[in-house]
Design a protein around this motif. Structure first.
Motif, PDB file in Angstrom:
ATOM      1  N   VAL A 229       0.857  -1.182   0.000  1.00 41.14           N
ATOM      2  CA  VAL A 229       0.000   0.000   0.000  1.00 41.14           C
ATOM      3  C   VAL A 229       0.898   1.239   0.000  1.00 41.14           C
ATOM      4  CG1 VAL A 229      -1.790  -1.233   1.290  1.00 41.14           C
ATOM      5  CG2 VAL A 229      -0.196   0.229   2.527  1.00 41.14           C
ATOM      6  N   PRO A 230       0.389   2.386  -0.449  1.00 47.52           N
ATOM      7  CA  PRO A 230       1.215   3.605  -0.450  1.00 47.52           C
ATOM      8  C   PRO A 230       1.704   3.939   0.953  1.00 47.52           C
ATOM      9  CG  PRO A 230      -0.771   3.917  -1.754  1.00 47.52           C
ATOM     10  CD  PRO A 230      -0.943   2.613  -1.031  1.00 47.52           C
ATOM     11  N   SER A 231       2.879   4.536   1.035  1.00 50.27           N
ATOM     12  CA  SER A 231       3.479   4.808   2.338  1.00 50.27           C
ATOM     13  C   SER A 231       2.771   5.913   3.108  1.00 50.27           C
ATOM     14  CB  SER A 231       4.957   5.185   2.157  1.00 50.27           C
ATOM     15  OG  SER A 231       5.086   6.336   1.336  1.00 50.27           O
ATOM     16  N   ASP A 232       2.061   6.801   2.384  1.00 49.25           N
ATOM     17  CA  ASP A 232       1.407   7.915   3.068  1.00 49.25           C
ATOM     18  C   ASP A 232       0.030   8.219   2.478  1.00 49.25           C
ATOM     19  OD1 ASP A 232       1.320   9.935   5.053  1.00 49.25           O
ATOM     20  OD2 ASP A 232       1.913  11.461   3.588  1.00 49.25           O
ATOM     21  N   GLY A 233      -0.736   7.185   2.243  1.00 49.43           N
ATOM     22  CA  GLY A 233      -2.110   7.368   1.794  1.00 49.43           C
ATOM     23  C   GLY A 233      -2.289   7.241   0.290  1.00 49.43           C
ATOM     24  N   LEU A 234      -3.520   6.981  -0.100  1.00 51.56           N
ATOM     25  CA  LEU A 234      -3.867   6.839  -1.506  1.00 51.56           C
ATOM     26  C   LEU A 234      -3.667   8.160  -2.247  1.00 51.56           C
ATOM     27  CD1 LEU A 234      -7.133   4.778  -0.971  1.00 51.56           C
ATOM     28  CD2 LEU A 234      -5.050   3.927  -2.079  1.00 51.56           C
ATOM     29  N   LEU A 235      -3.301   8.050  -3.530  1.00 50.86           N
ATOM     30  CA  LEU A 235      -3.054   9.233  -4.348  1.00 50.86           C
ATOM     31  C   LEU A 235      -4.306   9.695  -5.088  1.00 50.86           C
ATOM     32  CD1 LEU A 235       0.371   8.163  -5.924  1.00 50.86           C
ATOM     33  CD2 LEU A 235      -0.005   9.652  -3.939  1.00 50.86           C
ATOM     34  N   PHE A 236      -5.213   8.790  -5.394  1.00 48.37           N
ATOM     35  CA  PHE A 236      -6.429   9.080  -6.154  1.00 48.37           C
ATOM     36  C   PHE A 236      -6.126   9.800  -7.469  1.00 48.37           C
ATOM     37  CE2 PHE A 236      -7.925   8.923  -1.713  1.00 48.37           C
ATOM     38  CZ  PHE A 236      -8.999   8.044  -1.822  1.00 48.37           C
ATOM     39  N   PRO A 237      -5.191   9.295  -8.291  1.00 43.36           N
ATOM     40  CA  PRO A 237      -4.912   9.986  -9.553  1.00 43.36           C
ATOM     41  C   PRO A 237      -6.096   9.875 -10.512  1.00 43.36           C
ATOM     42  CG  PRO A 237      -3.869   7.839  -9.539  1.00 43.36           C
ATOM     43  CD  PRO A 237      -4.412   8.056  -8.153  1.00 43.36           C
ATOM     44  N   PRO A 238      -6.435  10.945 -11.238  1.00 45.34           N
ATOM     45  CA  PRO A 238      -7.479  10.826 -12.260  1.00 45.34           C
ATOM     46  C   PRO A 238      -6.989   9.897 -13.371  1.00 45.34           C
ATOM     47  CG  PRO A 238      -6.961  13.137 -11.779  1.00 45.34           C
ATOM     48  CD  PRO A 238      -5.896  12.308 -11.160  1.00 45.34           C
ATOM     49  N   ALA A 239      -7.848   8.981 -13.798  1.00 38.85           N
ATOM     50  CA  ALA A 239      -7.456   8.067 -14.869  1.00 38.85           C
ATOM     51  C   ALA A 239      -8.688   7.417 -15.470  1.00 38.85           C
ATOM     52  CB  ALA A 239      -6.491   6.993 -14.355  1.00 38.85           C
ATOM     53  N   GLY A 240      -8.794   7.483 -16.792  1.00 38.51           N
ATOM     54  CA  GLY A 240      -9.794   6.720 -17.506  1.00 38.51           C
ATOM     55  C   GLY A 240      -9.234   5.364 -17.868  1.00 38.51           C
ATOM     56  N   VAL A 241     -10.081   4.485 -18.375  1.00 35.51           N
ATOM     57  CA  VAL A 241      -9.607   3.127 -18.664  1.00 35.51           C
ATOM     58  C   VAL A 241      -8.509   3.128 -19.721  1.00 35.51           C
ATOM     59  CG1 VAL A 241     -11.783   2.056 -17.951  1.00 35.51           C
ATOM     60  CG2 VAL A 241     -11.490   2.755 -20.332  1.00 35.51           C
ATOM     61  N   HIS A 242      -8.522   4.110 -20.631  1.00 34.11           N
ATOM     62  CA  HIS A 242      -7.503   4.182 -21.668  1.00 34.11           C
ATOM     63  C   HIS A 242      -6.139   4.563 -21.105  1.00 34.11           C
ATOM     64  CE1 HIS A 242      -9.055   8.216 -21.055  1.00 34.11           C
ATOM     65  NE2 HIS A 242      -7.949   8.701 -21.574  1.00 34.11           N
ATOM     66  N   ASP A 243      -6.128   5.140 -19.890  1.00 35.30           N
ATOM     67  CA  ASP A 243      -4.887   5.639 -19.292  1.00 35.30           C
ATOM     68  C   ASP A 243      -4.404   4.819 -18.099  1.00 35.30           C
ATOM     69  OD1 ASP A 243      -3.725   7.666 -20.676  1.00 35.30           O
ATOM     70  OD2 ASP A 243      -4.773   9.286 -19.657  1.00 35.30           O
ATOM     71  N   LEU A 244      -5.137   3.790 -17.709  1.00 35.65           N
ATOM     72  CA  LEU A 244      -4.774   3.031 -16.512  1.00 35.65           C
ATOM     73  C   LEU A 244      -3.332   2.529 -16.575  1.00 35.65           C
ATOM     74  CD1 LEU A 244      -8.013   0.890 -15.982  1.00 35.65           C
ATOM     75  CD2 LEU A 244      -7.191   2.719 -14.482  1.00 35.65           C
ATOM     76  N   ALA A 245      -2.965   1.888 -17.658  1.00 31.08           N
ATOM     77  CA  ALA A 245      -1.633   1.286 -17.759  1.00 31.08           C
ATOM     78  C   ALA A 245      -0.533   2.336 -17.844  1.00 31.08           C
ATOM     79  CB  ALA A 245      -1.572   0.365 -18.972  1.00 31.08           C
ATOM     80  N   HIS A 246      -0.858   3.519 -18.328  1.00 33.08           N
ATOM     81  CA  HIS A 246       0.135   4.595 -18.433  1.00 33.08           C
ATOM     82  C   HIS A 246       0.371   5.267 -17.084  1.00 33.08           C
ATOM     83  CE1 HIS A 246       2.358   7.943 -20.181  1.00 33.08           C
ATOM     84  NE2 HIS A 246       1.591   8.766 -19.491  1.00 33.08           N
ATOM     85  N   ILE A 247      -0.710   5.533 -16.357  1.00 33.78           N
ATOM     86  CA  ILE A 247      -0.610   6.255 -15.089  1.00 33.78           C
ATOM     87  C   ILE A 247      -0.217   5.334 -13.945  1.00 33.78           C
ATOM     88  CG2 ILE A 247      -1.989   7.510 -13.372  1.00 33.78           C
ATOM     89  CD1 ILE A 247      -3.511   8.744 -15.749  1.00 33.78           C
ATOM     90  N   LEU A 248      -0.732   4.117 -13.934  1.00 33.41           N
ATOM     91  CA  LEU A 248      -0.497   3.200 -12.817  1.00 33.41           C
ATOM     92  C   LEU A 248       0.688   2.276 -13.103  1.00 33.41           C
ATOM     93  CD1 LEU A 248      -4.225   2.502 -12.003  1.00 33.41           C
ATOM     94  CD2 LEU A 248      -2.636   3.892 -10.674  1.00 33.41           C
ATOM     95  N   ARG A 249       1.828   2.909 -13.252  1.00 37.04           N
ATOM     96  CA  ARG A 249       3.115   2.220 -13.368  1.00 37.04           C
ATOM     97  C   ARG A 249       4.112   3.009 -12.529  1.00 37.04           C
ATOM     98  NH1 ARG A 249       5.132   3.887 -19.495  1.00 37.04           N
ATOM     99  NH2 ARG A 249       4.614   6.101 -19.227  1.00 37.04           N
ATOM    100  N   PRO A 250       5.265   2.451 -12.233  1.00 33.44           N
ATOM    101  CA  PRO A 250       6.213   3.123 -11.329  1.00 33.44           C
ATOM    102  C   PRO A 250       6.641   4.506 -11.821  1.00 33.44           C
ATOM    103  CG  PRO A 250       6.785   0.812 -11.577  1.00 33.44           C
ATOM    104  CD  PRO A 250       5.708   1.094 -12.586  1.00 33.44           C
ATOM    105  N   ARG A 251       6.951   5.372 -10.861  1.00 26.38           N
ATOM    106  CA  ARG A 251       7.398   6.733 -11.186  1.00 26.38           C
ATOM    107  C   ARG A 251       8.635   6.730 -12.075  1.00 26.38           C
ATOM    108  NH1 ARG A 251       6.920   8.663  -4.908  1.00 26.38           N
ATOM    109  NH2 ARG A 251       4.631   8.800  -4.820  1.00 26.38           N
ATOM    110  N   SER A 252       9.486   5.738 -11.894  1.00 21.19           N
ATOM    111  CA  SER A 252      10.711   5.656 -12.696  1.00 21.19           C
ATOM    112  C   SER A 252      10.408   5.501 -14.177  1.00 21.19           C
ATOM    113  CB  SER A 252      11.570   4.483 -12.213  1.00 21.19           C
ATOM    114  OG  SER A 252      10.845   3.251 -12.325  1.00 21.19           O
ATOM    115  N   LEU A 253       9.178   5.086 -14.490  1.00 19.41           N
ATOM    116  CA  LEU A 253       8.767   4.912 -15.887  1.00 19.41           C
ATOM    117  C   LEU A 253       7.770   5.977 -16.328  1.00 19.41           C
ATOM    118  CD1 LEU A 253       8.307   1.030 -15.876  1.00 19.41           C
ATOM    119  CD2 LEU A 253      10.242   2.328 -16.783  1.00 19.41           C
ATOM    120  N   GLY A 254       7.553   6.984 -15.479  1.00 22.46           N
ATOM    121  CA  GLY A 254       6.642   8.054 -15.834  1.00 22.46           C
ATOM    122  C   GLY A 254       5.259   7.948 -15.238  1.00 22.46           C
ATOM    123  N   GLY A 255       5.023   6.923 -14.418  1.00 23.14           N
ATOM    124  CA  GLY A 255       3.733   6.775 -13.768  1.00 23.14           C
ATOM    125  C   GLY A 255       3.704   7.465 -12.418  1.00 23.14           C
TER     126      GLY A 255
END
Length: 438
Positions: A229-255
């Motif tokens: 789980v996140p170290s300091d709470g959920l981030l709640f990033p906005p994301a549509g289904v077309h963007d899930l794989a782009h946004i929900l990846r590690p920060r080192s890869l741009g997520g």
């Protein structure tokens, strides 16, 4: 169709008997499916409001004769103990009460379906161990988001994919954490008068708005699936289904993720208040990483929504039907001795966090109230900082002031010495502490 075949066999023998505890919205949705499910019957409905429970059955379309032959009671413990009950469904939503009901069901040799995710997050790993020792099933509720996510994580891992992120969608903006029962209806676009006329509980609805329910549900998923789980709470990033794989990846890869293999909730609202396109407000998802170039090529070939590299893909379900789907949990437990997801480890916790500056002497009013919301943090952090679980933040008095945004700690409140829920949670913490410290 094997489970359905087993159900049909029971229809001609002895139907699976259910004790339903709590005939609210979730309970009513369960009840609506009973008349059209051969081989499954609700023997008894336990609710503090017996007349309201009986009325709920009529509201969802039960024929008069089915209502007449079903028992209704406010004596929950007696209902659990009945010989004609195979499965107990706990749908009250009250963590302390749910804990007591679950333990009674396990002691009576009944399978327990824990709709009450608040109780599961309070002490689910301990309840699961107790059930296993008794030879009964302790299960998440299929149709609710945690069990559906657990199913998707199981699918991904069995198929050889690495789970990068898993969770659900919801409507959320940063200031929602301060929402109270007085402000909640504005977020739903209805008036207080309309809500009262419809019997809508402001605290319950507010727990969805202020982030508490999301924190609780992601803790349940983490504990069932051994995800971080996140170290300091959920981030709640906005994301549509077309963007899930782009946004929900590690920060080192741009997520946005601090690491791979984590739970997260995506918002259906942009930070400026606009609705996110193709949002997943009612749904669930899992983002997976392809193990090789060939699999990544198949992601593209078969239309999976991927990130720009093609290595990360999203599987999602756009909605969940909560109680309308719960039969899957009941039948899996009764006919196959299996759970549709269950706590396995203490990984994440939902802890009481001040919505505003709180003064010594104030009484906390629990989930969805005016004082605190439930923040998702790692269990190791919760134990290390002595955080008070949100499930125990009801009707307790603060002995110290707590600043807005700070976690409330065990040492900040007065708790009754004979509180069984507190004792059970404390015992679970003691049992889990060595492994979390390792």
């Amino acid at each position: 169709m094997f489970l359905y075949d087993k159900l049909m066999a029971r229809a001609s023998e002895r139907p699976v008997g259910v004790c339903l505890i709590g005939a609210g919205k979730f309970g009513s949705m369960i009840l609506s499916q009973i008349p059209t499910t051969p081989g499954l019957t609700v023997r008894v409905v336990a609710d503090l409001r017996v007349d309201a429970a009986r009325a709920a059955c009529r509201t969802v379309g039960w024929p008069a004769e089915l209502v007449e032959r079903t028992d209704f009671t406010d004596d929950t413990m007696a209902a659990i103990m009945r010989d004609d009950v195979d499965v107990v469904v706990e749908a009250t939503g009250h963590p302390r009460v749910g804990l007591a009901h679950a333990r009674a069901a396990i002691a009576a040799g009944k399978h327990i379906i824990m709709v009450n995710v608040e109780a599961d997050v309070l002490a689910g790993p301990a309840l699961a161990r107790e059930a296993a020792s008794a030879g009964v099933v302790y299960s998440m509720a299929y149709g609710d988001q945690p069990a559906l996510v657990a199913e998707m994580v199981e699918w991904a891992r069995c198929c050889g994919f690495t789970v990068t992120a898993a969770g659900k969608g919801t409507k959320h903006l940063p200031h929602y954490h301060q929402s109270t029962p007085d402000t909640v209806w504005g977020h739903f676009g209805v008036t207080a008068e309309y809500a009262r006329a419809g019997g809508m509980n402001p605290k319950m609805f507010n727990s969805f708005v202020d982030g508490t329910k999301s924190g609780i549900e992601m803790a349940a998923i983490a504990n069932a699936c051994d995800l971080a789980v996140p170290s300091d709470g959920l981030l709640f990033p906005p994301a549509g289904v077309h963007d899930l794989a782009h946004i929900l990846r590690p920060r080192s890869l741009g997520g946005v993720l601090e690491r791979a293999g984590i739970t997260e909730v995506v918002s259906s609202m942009e930070v400026d208040g606009r609705e996110t396109a193709d949002n997943l407000r009612w749904g669930v998802y899992v983002v997976v990483e392809a193990p090789n170039d060939y699999a990544a090529g198949c992601f593209k070939l078969y239309g999976m929504k991927t990130d720009s590299t093609g290595r990360y893909g999203a599987m999602y379900r756009p909605f969940h039907l909560i109680g309308l789907e719960l039969n899957m949990s009941i039948l899996a437990a009764a006919l196959e001795g299996k759970a549709t997801g269950s706590s396995r480890a203490f990984v994440g916790d939902a802890v009481a966090t001040a919505k505003r500056d709180l003064a010594a002497g104030e009484t906390l009013d629990g989930e969805g109230g005016y004082c605190v919301w439930g923040k998702l943090v790692p269990a190791a952090r919760s134990l290390g900082e002595g955080a008070l679980p949100i499930g125990l933040a009801q009707d307790v008095v603060l002995t110290k002031a707590v600043k807005a945004g700070d976690m409330v700690r065990w040492s900040d409140v007065t708790l009754a010495a004979d509180d069984e829920a507190v004792a059970y949670r404390r015992a679970m913490e003691a049992a889990e502490r060595p492994s979390l410290a390792a």
